[in-house]
Enzyme design. Structure first.
Site, PDB file in Angstrom:
ATOM      1  N   SER A 298     -97.714 -44.240 -26.223  1.00 40.26           N
ATOM      2  CA  SER A 298     -97.821 -42.634 -26.193  1.00 40.26           C
ATOM      3  C   SER A 298     -99.187 -41.946 -26.264  1.00 40.26           C
ATOM      4  CB  SER A 298     -96.816 -42.020 -27.158  1.00 40.26           C
ATOM      5  OG  SER A 298     -95.851 -42.959 -27.411  1.00 40.26           O
ATOM      6  N   ASP A 309    -109.249 -42.831 -16.257  1.00 35.16           N
ATOM      7  CA  ASP A 309    -109.290 -42.192 -14.939  1.00 35.16           C
ATOM      8  C   ASP A 309    -110.474 -41.483 -14.712  1.00 35.16           C
ATOM      9  OD1 ASP A 309    -106.803 -43.228 -14.584  1.00 35.16           O
ATOM     10  OD2 ASP A 309    -105.797 -41.440 -14.469  1.00 35.16           O
ATOM     11  N   LYS A 323     -95.050 -45.960 -22.694  1.00 36.46           N
ATOM     12  CA  LYS A 323     -94.253 -44.674 -22.925  1.00 36.46           C
ATOM     13  C   LYS A 323     -94.849 -43.399 -22.294  1.00 36.46           C
ATOM     14  CE  LYS A 323     -92.290 -42.143 -26.662  1.00 36.46           C
ATOM     15  NZ  LYS A 323     -92.856 -40.733 -26.470  1.00 36.46           N
TER      16      LYS A 323
END
Length: 441
Positions: A298, A309, A323
Site C-alpha cells: 500500500s 516512475d 495492494k
C-alpha cells in the site's frame, strides 16, 4: 473521513463466469426494479433473523449477529472493506495516532486464520521471531477460525504487561505456541543510521500520523552526523504494511521536486485526485536506492512507485505485495462505529496500477538463498491471493515466481545482503545522480 492504505482481509476467492447469448438478451433492470429487489432482499434478511430468534436452539446476541452479517457483506466486496464497531473504530484511531497496546504486527485474514503481513520493528512480535506469512491459528488456546479480523485483533490487544499465547503455523513446520507479553506499541515509524561512513540509511516501518515528522528529524540528524551531503541514500520500506495516504505522499515529497506522486480514481468525483510534490527536495541529485520485498504494501508501494516512475531511485529487492486500492474510514454517527470501505484505486505517476501485481524491482536481489521449492511459497504471499481481491483493471497479472537475478553467495556471512548490495552499488558508482543504473537498457 480518512484515507487509509492498509486494511484487514476476510472472505473467499471470487471467480468469474461469462455466458455468451446471441439470439436473446435479458432487458436491463430499471433503477426502480433494482430498488424493489433490494427491498425484497432486506425483507428476506428480516425473515431469517426472525426465524433464528424464534427457533434457534439457544438465545443469541442479535446485535452481534447483525454486526457479523454487515461484516460478511462488506467482506464479500474485497479483502479490505469491513465494519468497525465503536470500540474497533476507537482502537483504529489510536493505532494511526502512533500508540496502542498490543503485539506489534500487521495482519490480514486467510482461510479463516490470521496471517502475519509484517512484524513491526522492535516489538513483542518481532522479538519473538514471528515472520511474514505465518498463520496464527489460536489465541490463548481458542481457535481463531470463525472470528473476523477485527475480533481477532481485539483479542490480541490488551493491557501492557499481560501475556498472550498464539499458536503459529509456519510452512514446513508443526504448529507451535509462542508466548508474548503485550507492550505499549509506540512505534518510532522511522529509524536512521549512517552506513559505511557516508550513506544515509532511513528505515520506515509504517505510515502513521508521525511518520513524516520523524523522517524530517532523521534527515536533519543524519546530515549533521555526516557533516554535509551523503554519498548516497537508502530508503528501507521492506515489510512496511502501509498506513495513511497523506503520509505516503508527504514522504515521497521529501525526495521529489515538483511533479506527480500518485493519483486516485473512484466512482465519485471527490475520489478522483492527483497529488503533486512541492518544489524542493532533500539531498537533491544524490544517488538513492529503495529496498522493498513482498511485505511492502500500500503506502510503501506508493512511495516506491513514485520514486521509480520519476527516475529518482533504483528499486532493489523483490516484488512488493500488490495492494493498489485506497480505503476511506466513514464514521456512522454516535455509538454506531464506522465502515472501512474501498473507495478508489491509486496509480503511479506513469499511470500504472500495481493492484495484484506489485512493484517489480529494478534490481531483483533476494535476502537469502532460495530453492525452486521455496518459490511457490513466495508467490502465494501477495494481494492477488487474498480472498475477494480486486483484479488489475489493466489485465496485468503478477509475474510468476522464478529464480531471482541475484542471490547471496553461499559463503555470505553478513546480516543484511540486500542492504550490503545497495551500499556496494552506490559506492561502486553504478547509479547516476538520479539513482538509476546507467548501464540499464
Amino acid at each position: 473521513m480518512r484515507a487509509m492504505l492498509t486494511g484487514a482481509a476476510i472472505g473467499a476467492v471470487m471467480g468469474g463466469l461469462a455466458v455468451g447469448v446471441s439470439a436473446f438478451a435479458w432487458p436491463e433492470a430499471s433503477p426502480a426494479d433494482a430498488r424493489t429487489e433490494t427491498y425484497r432482499q432486506l425483507d428476506l434478511f428480516a425473515e431469517v433473523l426472525a426465524r433464528a430468534r424464534a427457533d434457534y436452539v439457544t438465545d443469541f446476541d442479535e446485535a452481534e449477529a447483525i454486526e457479523a452479517a454487515i461484516n460478511g457483506m462488506l467482506g464479500s466486496l474485497d479483502p479490505h472493506s469491513s465494519y468497525l464497531s465503536p470500540e474497533d473504530f476507537e482502537a483504529m484511531q489510536v493505532q494511526t495516532s502512533g500508540e496502542y497496546g498490543g503485539l506489534g504486527i500487521e495482519v490480514t485474514m486467510e482461510e479463516g486464520f490470521v496471517k502475519v503481513v509484517t512484524p513491526m520493528d522492535d516489538t513483542p512480535a518481532s522479538r519473538a521471531g514471528l515472520e511474514s506469512g505465518d498463520l496464527l491459528t489460536a489465541i490463548n488456546g481458542n481457535p481463531i477460525v470463525g472470528l473476523n479480523i477485527d475480533d481477532a485483533v481485539k483479542d490480541m490487544r490488551g493491557p501492557p504487561g499481560t501475556e498472550i499465547i498464539v499458536t503459529v503455523l509456519r510452512e514446513g513446520q508443526e504448529a507451535f505456541d509462542v508466548t508474548l507479553k503485550r507492550e505499549v506499541i509506540r512505534p518510532d515509524s522511522v529509524d536512521w543510521e549512517v552506513k559505511a561512513d557516508d550513506i544515509a540509511y532511513f528505515r520506515i516501518s509504517t505510515f502513521n500520523e508521525r511518520t513524516t515528522e520523524l523522517l524530517e528529524k532523521a534527515i536533519a540528524e543524519a546530515s549533521r552526523q555526516i557533516d554535509g551531503r551523503p554519498a548516497g541514500i537508502v530508503l528501507d520500506l521492506r515489510n512496511n504494511g502501509g498506513g495513511l495516504l497523506e503520509q505516503a505522499i508527504s514522504v515521497s515529497d521529501k525526495f521529489l521536486s515538483g511533479g506527480e506522486v500518485v493519483s486516485t480514481i473512484g466512482r465519485r468525483p471527490s475520489d478522483i485526485a492527483r497529488y503533486n510534490a512541492r518544489n524542493g527536495e532533500v539531498f537533491k541529485s544524490i544517488p538513492m536506492v529503495v529496498l522493498i520485498n513482498n511485505g511492502s504494501a500500500s503506502a510503501s508501494e506508493i512511495v516506491a512507485g513514485a520514486l521509480q516512475d520519476r527516475s529518482r531511485a533504483t528499486i532493489l529487492g523483490t516484488t512488493s505485495f500488490g495492494k493498489g486500492s485506497v480505503q476511506t474510514v466513514i464514521p456512522l454517527g454516535a455509538d454506531r462505529g464506522a465502515i472501512r470501505l474501498t473507495t478508489s484505486r491509486y496509480y503511479t505517476p506513469s499511470g500504472r496500477s500495481i493492484q495484484a501485481t506489485g512493484i517489480e524491482p529494478d534490481l531483483e536481489i533476494v535476502q537469502s538463498r532460495v530453492t525452486e521449492d521455496q518459490l511457490e511459497k513466495i508467490r502465494r504471499y501477495s494481494e492477488a491471493d487474498l480472498p475477494h481481491a480486486l483484479t488489475n483493471e489493466e489485465g496485468a497479472e503478477r509475474r510468476m515466481p522464478h529464480m531471482p537475478d541475484e542471490q547471496p553467495p553461499e559463503d555470505y556471512d553478513g546480516d543484511d545482503y540486500q542492504l550490503d548490495r545497495a551500499i556496494e552499488i552506490i559506492h561502486g558508482g553504478q547509479l547516476t545522480a538520479a539513482g538509476q543504473n546507467p548501464n540499464a537498457g
